[in-house]
Design a protein around this motif. Structure first.
Motif, mmCIF file in Angstrom:
data_model
loop_
_atom_site.group_PDB
_atom_site.id
_atom_site.type_symbol
_atom_site.label_atom_id
_atom_site.label_comp_id
_atom_site.label_asym_id
_atom_site.label_seq_id
_atom_site.Cartn_x
_atom_site.Cartn_y
_atom_site.Cartn_z
ATOM 1 N N ILE A 1 0.825 -1.206 0.000
ATOM 2 C CA ILE A 1 0.000 0.000 0.000
ATOM 3 C C ILE A 1 0.865 1.263 0.000
ATOM 4 O O ILE A 1 0.561 2.226 -0.712
ATOM 5 N N LEU A 2 1.951 1.288 0.761
ATOM 6 C CA LEU A 2 2.808 2.470 0.772
ATOM 7 C C LEU A 2 3.433 2.699 -0.594
ATOM 8 O O LEU A 2 3.396 3.814 -1.130
ATOM 9 N N GLY A 3 3.998 1.646 -1.183
ATOM 10 C CA GLY A 3 4.614 1.792 -2.502
ATOM 11 C C GLY A 3 3.625 2.227 -3.558
ATOM 12 O O GLY A 3 3.940 3.044 -4.436
ATOM 13 N N SER A 4 2.396 1.714 -3.480
ATOM 14 C CA SER A 4 1.368 2.087 -4.450
ATOM 15 C C SER A 4 1.000 3.560 -4.311
ATOM 16 O O SER A 4 0.847 4.268 -5.313
ATOM 17 N N GLU B 1 13.140 6.294 -12.451
ATOM 18 C CA GLU B 1 13.430 7.256 -11.386
ATOM 19 C C GLU B 1 12.397 7.160 -10.264
ATOM 20 O O GLU B 1 12.734 7.224 -9.074
ATOM 21 N N THR B 2 11.135 7.011 -10.640
ATOM 22 C CA THR B 2 10.083 6.862 -9.632
ATOM 23 C C THR B 2 10.321 5.627 -8.781
ATOM 24 O O THR B 2 10.170 5.656 -7.550
ATOM 25 N N SER B 3 10.729 4.530 -9.416
ATOM 26 C CA SER B 3 10.992 3.297 -8.680
ATOM 27 C C SER B 3 12.130 3.476 -7.687
ATOM 28 O O SER B 3 12.073 2.964 -6.555
ATOM 29 N N HIS B 4 13.183 4.216 -8.087
ATOM 30 C CA HIS B 4 14.283 4.494 -7.157
ATOM 31 C C HIS B 4 13.750 5.198 -5.912
ATOM 32 O O HIS B 4 14.070 4.827 -4.777
ATOM 33 N N LEU C 1 11.924 5.120 -0.144
ATOM 34 C CA LEU C 1 10.928 5.595 0.817
ATOM 35 C C LEU C 1 10.175 4.451 1.501
ATOM 36 O O LEU C 1 9.291 4.697 2.309
ATOM 37 N N GLY C 2 10.526 3.214 1.156
ATOM 38 C CA GLY C 2 9.948 2.075 1.854
ATOM 39 C C GLY C 2 9.026 1.196 1.048
ATOM 40 O O GLY C 2 8.509 0.200 1.563
ATOM 41 N N GLY C 3 8.796 1.523 -0.224
ATOM 42 C CA GLY C 3 7.955 0.694 -1.076
ATOM 43 C C GLY C 3 8.747 -0.418 -1.741
ATOM 44 O O GLY C 3 9.976 -0.488 -1.653
ATOM 45 N N GLN C 4 8.052 -1.305 -2.444
ATOM 46 C CA GLN C 4 8.693 -2.412 -3.138
ATOM 47 C C GLN C 4 9.092 -1.985 -4.552
ATOM 48 O O GLN C 4 8.344 -1.253 -5.220
#
Length: 318
Positions: A160-163, A200-203, A208-211
């Motif tokens: 949920i955080l990563g999304s 870049e978004t994935s980095h 920040l704690g997402g997958q």
């Protein structure tokens, strides 16, 4: 399930009600303020929502804390709260809606529903799909019963955080996509921005704690694809307007897009808060240069094409 609750009368509500009609699910609408609406569903008091096991949280971001605090008076740990918000809370750096709801209500049974589902299109009866991100599998099952029909498909995620982060941060990439579209830079540059922007978004999401994989699913790439097609998202349209002016400065001075720009700045700053190295998060750095008035549109394009030429800017930023 016979009835669900809707707290807040934001722009998601007509599309949501349209989907609920498909599954013959009744909705009880409540808002903190006496906002005029003609949604065809009953307006109720807050006490009625206490008896609805699933509540969709739909206020505009600027009223989210206030509405959540009032909702906290009746929500227990048994309630399920679902939100759609692709923004961060104003004045509280990095606060996503799930974090806000955990702070203001007693339940941790939260879900984030997102993906390439333009709410206006859904309200018109068009088909769509979305992804429910939650730490609770039973929340996904409940949502499937409520929303899945011949014209709506639901995917699932446990991040949920990563999304939430991916859905927020890709809005900055859509802004740059709008610039490229308006300047007719061609499919090669458009594809490069899309691919590089997701990387870049994935980095940022991962730091920040997402997958890592979440950005490349419905919350990230799905939302971004939708944002840059058709009329596009408000950030995409802002990018087109900035390209016509040659910079973002005249739009900022005009003030008409202040809310969009402020929201974009919040998400962009969050991405850059975890930037590493000179070459990292270049698109987000260009967006900050445009917002701060340090770059014109052409300078931003040159920076993205050849960042080595702008070591003085990177030294200033880092």
């Amino acid at each position: 399930m016979n009835r669900i609750g809707i707290a807040g009368l934001g722009p998601q509500v007509p599309g949501l009600l349209s989907l609920l009609q498909e599954t013959k699910t009744d909705a009880a609408l409540w808002d903190l303020d006496d906002i005029e609406s003609d949604f065809g569903s009953p307006r109720v008091g807050l006490d009625v929502l206490a008896d609805t096991p699933v509540i969709f949280f739909c206020p505009p971001i600027g009223r989210a804390r206030e509405v959540a605090r009032e909702l906290g008076e009746i929500v227990t740990g048994q309630h399920v709260l679902i939100h759609f918000t692709r923004e961060l809370e104003p004045d509280r750096p990095g606060v996503t809606l799930s974090r806000l709801l955990r702070q203001e209500t007693a339940t941790h049974r939260l879900g984030f529903l997102t993906g390439p589902m333009r709410h206006d299109d859904i309200a018109k009866g068009m088909s769509g799909a979305g992804a429910c991100s939650t730490n609770f599998p039973e929340v996904q099952e409940l949502l499937s019963d409520i929303l899945v029909s011949q014209r709506f498909r639901l995917y699932k995620s446990s991040d949920i955080l990563g999304s939430e982060l991916a859905a927020c941060l890709t809005r900055a990439i859509a802004f740059v996509g709008g610039i490229a579209h308006e300047l007719q830079l061609g499919p090669s540059i458009g594809s490069t921005l899309f691919t590089r922007g997701l990387a870049e978004t994935s980095h940022a999401v991962t730091r920040l704690g997402g997958q890592p994989r979440t950005t490349f699913g419905m919350a990230g790439s799905g939302n971004l694809f939708m944002d840059i097609h058709g009329d596009g998202s408000r950030e995409f349209r802002l990018g087109r307007e900035a390209a016509r002016h040659g910079s973002l400065t005249p739009i900022i001075e005009d003030g008409a897009s202040a809310t969009t720009i402020a929201s974009l700045e919040r998400t962009n700053d969050l991405a850059l808060s975890v930037g590493k190295g000179n070459e990292d998060l270049g698109i987000f750095r260009a967006v900050r240069g445009l917002i701060n008035g340090e770059m014109s549109i052409m300078v931003a394009i040159e920076y993205l094409m050849n960042p080595v030429s702008y070591t003085h800017l990177r030294a200033h930023e880092t």
